[in-house]
Scaffold this active site. Structure first.
Site, short mmCIF file in Angstrom:
data_model
loop_
_atom_site.label_atom_id
_atom_site.label_comp_id
_atom_site.label_asym_id
_atom_site.label_seq_id
_atom_site.Cartn_x
_atom_site.Cartn_y
_atom_site.Cartn_z
N CYS A 114 0.95 -1.19 0.04
CA CYS A 114 -0.10 0.00 -0.18
C CYS A 114 0.88 1.32 -0.09
CB CYS A 114 -0.87 0.08 1.16
SG CYS A 114 -2.21 -1.47 1.27
N HIS A 250 -3.53 7.53 1.91
CA HIS A 250 -4.08 6.20 1.34
C HIS A 250 -5.05 5.88 1.90
CE1 HIS A 250 -4.23 1.94 0.81
NE2 HIS A 250 -3.75 1.52 2.04
N ASN A 280 -10.05 -0.17 -0.40
CA ASN A 280 -8.59 0.07 -0.41
C ASN A 280 -7.81 -0.59 -1.49
OD1 ASN A 280 -5.84 -0.14 0.01
ND2 ASN A 280 -6.21 -1.07 2.08
#
Length: 323
Positions: A114, A250, A280
């Site tokens: 990520c 993020h 996500n």
């Protein structure tokens, strides 16, 4: 005179298939309310059968080129941040290079889960400021749906597929925080926390794995580490939180986003939030959010941005950039 890596264009792509929380209620012991409350996610996009990471990355790349008014051979380098490449090798980046018709320069992948886009952005900045490349495209692209355990409600509801692209090009400034472009970078990792977020399989273990996560522990580390990295990056850039126009985090979980903003002393109306629309998307989430925010008219030329992300490794970091 100081060389700066300045934004030239941005674009994103999401697969056509949309999976709302209500669809997951049919196969998992979960509810729309539970997912929204715990994560802020309302829906996610899932790649079609046969739709690969390099394919969705190429769509985002073309949109970024169009936004910048450039052709593929105007690029010197192409970096793809991904944990879900099409093949073990060659890199997804070389596949994107071929798909968009880029016949010069070089391409490579970066894998920091990520945090991948932040790491790729740091690499692109270094290539430009060193004079190695004049114009670099960075793409975050993932098909995380391929590594999810769809029987695990703690992870299956959180992730989605997508891609975002950003083009940086060489420009100049006077070396102050008023310059356009990347102003500072802060990168970190700590392999002791490997077991908090990982895939339990891979090539050298001769197995096919699924994503595994210790959610509570990841949350605990995320807020503290993201805030600390953002502060470190701002200090390097010589700016304060009060000067920041937008935090583009993020897009993992609304509670992490809110917790980090609170720790930085910034109101949520200064935070770009898109997690509700795509979940996500790992390395794709920051460039996706940047592109969406530009489309919405939120981010404008000259705005001061802080981006930050954390992923498996653990790996985390932040970048300060003036749009």
């Amino acid at each position: 005179m100081t060389i700066r890596a300045q934004v030239a264009g941005v674009g994103h792509y999401l697969p056509e298939r949309v999976v709302p929380n209500s669809e997951l209620e049919k196969t998992l012991d979960t509810t729309d309310e539970w997912i929204r409350t715990r994560s802020g996610i309302e829906q996610r996009h899932i790649a079609a059968d046969g739709e690969t990471t390099s394919e969705i990355a190429a769509h985002a790349a073309q949109r970024a080129l169009d936004d910048a008014g450039l052709g593929p051979n105007d690029l010197d380098a192409l970096i793809v941040a991904t944990s879900t490449p099409d093949l073990t090798f060659p890199s997804a980046a070389t596949m994107v290079q071929a798909r968009i018709g880029m016949e010069r320069g070089f391409a490579f992948d970066v894998q920091a889960v990520c945090a991948g886009f932040v790491y790729a952005l740091a690499n692109a900045n270094a290539l430009i400021t060193s004079g190695t490349a004049r114009r670099v495209m960075i793409i975050g692209a993932e098909t995380f749906s391929r590594i999810l355990d769809w029987t695990d409600r703690s992870t299956a509801v959180l992730f989605g597929d997508g891609a975002g692209a950003l083009i940086l090009e060489s420009g100049t400034g006077d070396g102050s925080a008023d310059d356009r472009g990347v102003l500072s970078v802060d990168l970190n990792s700590d392999g002791r926390f490997r077991d908090l977020l990982y895939v339990d399989g891979g090539v050298s273990t001769n197995s096919v794995g699924h994503l595994r996560m210790e959610g509570k522990e990841v949350f605990r580390h995320a807020v503290a580490k993201l805030a600390a990295s953002a502060v470190a990056a701002m200090e390097k850039a010589g700016v304060t939180p009060e000067q920041v126009d937008w935090v583009v985090p993020h897009q993992a979980n609304i509670r992490i986003i809110q917790g980090t903003a609170k720790k930085l002393g910034l109101p949520m109306d200064k935070v770009v939030v898109t997690v509700q629309d795509h979940g996500n998307t790992s390395a794709a989430s920051i460039p996706l959010a940047l592109s969406v925010a530009v489309t919405r008219g939120q981010i404008k030329r000259g705005d001061l941005l802080v981006t930050e992300a954390i992923g498996g490794g653990l790996a985390w970091g932040a970048v300060v950039i003036r749009w």
